[in-house]
Design a protein around this motif. Structure first.
Motif, PDB file in Angstrom:
ATOM      1  N   UNK A   4       0.840  -1.193   0.000  1.00 50.23           N
ATOM      2  CA  UNK A   4       0.000   0.000   0.000  1.00 50.23           C
ATOM      3  C   UNK A   4       0.874   1.240   0.000  1.00 50.23           C
ATOM      4  N   UNK A   5       1.984   1.182   0.766  1.00 51.28           N
ATOM      5  CA  UNK A   5       2.907   2.299   0.799  1.00 51.28           C
ATOM      6  C   UNK A   5       3.527   2.529  -0.566  1.00 51.28           C
ATOM      7  N   UNK A   6       4.048   1.451  -1.143  1.00 46.51           N
ATOM      8  CA  UNK A   6       4.742   1.630  -2.409  1.00 46.51           C
ATOM      9  C   UNK A   6       3.807   1.961  -3.550  1.00 46.51           C
ATOM     10  N   UNK A   7       2.565   1.501  -3.453  1.00 46.25           N
ATOM     11  CA  UNK A   7       1.668   1.728  -4.572  1.00 46.25           C
ATOM     12  C   UNK A   7       1.470   3.195  -4.840  1.00 46.25           C
ATOM     13  N   UNK A 181       2.764  14.295   1.479  1.00 45.81           N
ATOM     14  CA  UNK A 181       2.714  12.833   1.458  1.00 45.81           C
ATOM     15  C   UNK A 181       3.585  12.231   0.358  1.00 45.81           C
ATOM     16  N   UNK A 182       3.584  12.786  -0.864  1.00 45.00           N
ATOM     17  CA  UNK A 182       4.457  12.216  -1.909  1.00 45.00           C
ATOM     18  C   UNK A 182       5.938  12.272  -1.531  1.00 45.00           C
ATOM     19  N   UNK A 183       6.372  13.402  -0.924  1.00 46.22           N
ATOM     20  CA  UNK A 183       7.778  13.522  -0.519  1.00 46.22           C
ATOM     21  C   UNK A 183       8.132  12.488   0.541  1.00 46.22           C
ATOM     22  N   UNK A 184       7.257  12.380   1.571  1.00 43.25           N
ATOM     23  CA  UNK A 184       7.515  11.426   2.647  1.00 43.25           C
ATOM     24  C   UNK A 184       7.547  10.004   2.107  1.00 43.25           C
ATOM     25  N   UNK A 188      10.493   7.325   2.265  1.00 42.17           N
ATOM     26  CA  UNK A 188      10.292   6.023   2.888  1.00 42.17           C
ATOM     27  C   UNK A 188      10.569   4.899   1.894  1.00 42.17           C
ATOM     28  N   UNK A 189      10.292   5.137   0.613  1.00 39.48           N
ATOM     29  CA  UNK A 189      10.636   4.136  -0.397  1.00 39.48           C
ATOM     30  C   UNK A 189      12.141   3.906  -0.427  1.00 39.48           C
ATOM     31  N   UNK A 190      12.898   5.004  -0.316  1.00 40.18           N
ATOM     32  CA  UNK A 190      14.360   4.870  -0.244  1.00 40.18           C
ATOM     33  C   UNK A 190      14.755   4.093   1.004  1.00 40.18           C
ATOM     34  N   UNK A 191      14.081   4.405   2.133  1.00 36.84           N
ATOM     35  CA  UNK A 191      14.348   3.673   3.374  1.00 36.84           C
ATOM     36  C   UNK A 191      13.973   2.208   3.223  1.00 36.84           C
ATOM     37  N   UNK A 331       4.958   4.786   8.393  1.00 37.64           N
ATOM     38  CA  UNK A 331       4.610   5.362   7.094  1.00 37.64           C
ATOM     39  C   UNK A 331       3.471   4.599   6.451  1.00 37.64           C
ATOM     40  N   UNK A 332       3.449   3.287   6.644  1.00 39.34           N
ATOM     41  CA  UNK A 332       2.365   2.471   6.133  1.00 39.34           C
ATOM     42  C   UNK A 332       1.042   2.874   6.763  1.00 39.34           C
TER      43      UNK A 332
END
Length: 505
Positions: A4-7, A181-184, A188-191, A331-332
């Motif tokens: 859901x986070x990555x989507x 939200x897009x920046x965070x 988080x995707x990098x994390x 973040x999720x």
């Protein structure tokens, strides 16, 4: 629920400038692209939102071999399911998601009733998902306290307070920092990717080495079921839960630019990436597991924390590795709250819930459905009180989300499958399955039917009240409440999203 986070992350960063330039669309600040505006016109909607971008269960039932093979099967079949939904998302990119698709694609006589009950289930299911997300993030912190403080006395109410704190933090972010939200999510995707390496390398270098023959061939039946095969089927809940939620981006569709084109890409790439990364992590976990009974009985409450500690022999190392997952869980939870509030808002917009006018309000200052966000936070805070009485009851009741989402996927795909069988036309879209559509849809339906039935099974045969899976009770209760509200009120004003759709495309 990392998918859901990555989507939503991939959705907003899936195209570079060159690709956007060649997409032949016009970007509008609030309305998105010209293609988005056309989708909103056809759907009869106004653009109101600014475009933004449970391993122990499986070890108990199936063991390491069961976990690995069921995961591979679920990854493949869930990919087909998500591809099926991606096609529908491209045809009708709307925050309503499944209940809207059912309203459009179901046989005329069943459109109103089916879409209402699926909307009701999805709304309550996603609300429970937020509560579970905040609970996991909060209790992971409690698990770290147990790991690092030998004098700490565990109490369930501590976990409840941490869950409430997490819910308030996520609420503040979704209210005042929603534009970021897009920046965070990008950070988080990098994390997520960096943390994947940071966790795997210590496990590969320092962790114990399991016996390959046992890991890949030994199936456990610690749940006491009549057969190992049934035990493995019960263990399906673990990969099902970990890969659930690719529809999260769908419910943010009205805040995405060129959603009809980007949503399918996001859903497909999310499924593929999470499937591969998840398999690598799962195999690593199984090889560095160590003593199964010790892991399952860990005082931290999380087997992976015990695995990290056993591998590194260091509380500091285990804490650092766990914090990576805790930040990801937080973040999720942010993404879950955004998704749940948009699902509630969309269903309220169609009059599907009590006080629907209040829930359907979008405050111009925030350009988000603030009332729906407030309710979502309060639902999590109030429901977390159940954990004080019983953590098992809290988890099992809130596992409603698994059954609710699986049945929503099943019915929406079934409606499209029925149209294909009958030779009825589907809506034009940027992403089409073509001749592969029918076999993909049928395989998805068979998989979802099995998964939905298994989602109501307890972890062991002959369960006690404490170990019983009460999600069947929760599911039935939600359906009964929805039926009562439908008979008393909703049937008089709920007509289904299809009635707002422009018939000329």
């Amino acid at each position: 629920m990392d998918d859901k986070l990555q989507s939503t992350t991939i959705t907003n960063h899936g195209l570079n400038d060159t690709e956007l330039a060649s997409a032949d669309v016009v970007v509008v600040e609030k309305a998105g692209t010209s293609r988005d505006a056309e989708h909103m016109r056809r759907l009869g909607r106004k653009q109101e939102l600014r475009p933004h971008c449970v391993v122990a269960f499986g070890l108990f039932n199936g063991g390491t071999a069961g976990l690995i093979y069921t995961y591979l099967i679920v990854v493949f079949l869930f990919f087909l399911t998500n591809v099926s939904m991606a096609e529908m998302a491209s045809m009708a990119p709307t925050a309503g998601g499944q209940y809207h698709w059912i309203s459009e694609f179901a046989p005329r006589r069943a459109q109103k009733v089916l879409s209402y009950f699926i909307g009701w289930l999805c709304t309550l299911g996603w609300q429970s998902g937020v509560a579970i997300g905040c609970f996991l993030a909060g209790t992971q912190i409690q698990g770290l306290i147990i790991l690092n403080d030998d004098s700490y006395v565990y109490a369930r109410w501590h976990g409840t307070l941490l869950t409430m704190t997490m819910a308030l933090f996520v609420f503040v972010f979704n209210t005042f920092l929603a534009r970021h939200l897009p920046l965070i999510e990008g950070l988080v995707l990098c994390l997520h990717l960096g943390g994947f390496v940071a966790i795997l390398v210590p496990l590969w270098v320092l962790g114990p080495r399991g016996n390959s023959h046992e890991i890949w061939t030994k199936f456990d039946n610690l749940g006491g079921w009549d057969s190992t095969g049934l035990s493995v089927l019960v263990g399906l809940i673990t990969p099902l839960t970990s890969l659930l939620g690719a529809d999260a981006a769908v419910h943010m569709a009205e805040e995405l630019k060129d959603a009809g084109k980007i949503l399918p890409r996001a859903m497909i790439w999310t499924s593929a990436i999470n499937g591969v990364l998840g398999f690598i992590m799962l195999v690593t976990f199984c090889y560095t597991l160590g003593d199964l009974e010790e892991i399952v009985a860990t005082p931290t409450g999380f087997p992976f924390i015990q695995v990290f500690y056993n591998a590194t022999g260091s509380k500091g190392g285990a804490t650092a590795m766990t914090l990576i997952l805790t930040v990801s869980s937080t973040a999720n939870a942010m993404t879950n709250m955004a998704t749940a509030s948009r699902q509630l808002w969309a269903f309220a917009r169609d009059g599907g819930v009590p006080f629907h006018r209040w829930f359907a309000t979008v405050q111009p200052r925030f350009e988000i459905p603030l009332n729906a966000v407030v309710f979502t936070a309060m639902f999590t805070i109030l429901f977390s009180l159940v954990n004080i009485g019983s953590t098992v009851a809290f988890n099992q009741i809130l596992s409603l989300g698994l059954g609710a989402l699986l049945i929503s996927y099943f019915i929406s795909i079934f409606c499209v499958t029925l149209r294909r069988i009958r030779g009825q036309p589907l809506l034009p879209s940027s992403f089409q399955l073509g001749k592969l559509g029918l076999p993909i849809n049928i395989l998805s339906l068979c998989f979802l039917a099995v998964g939905w039935v298994m989602s109501f099974f307890p972890a062991m045969a002959h369960p006690t009240p404490q170990s019983m899976n009460w999600s069947s009770l929760a599911f039935s209760s939600v359906m009964i409440l929805g039926a009562i509200y439908y008979v008393l009120k909703a049937r008089h004003h709920y007509v289904g999203p299809v009635e707002y759709v422009q018939k000329t495309v």
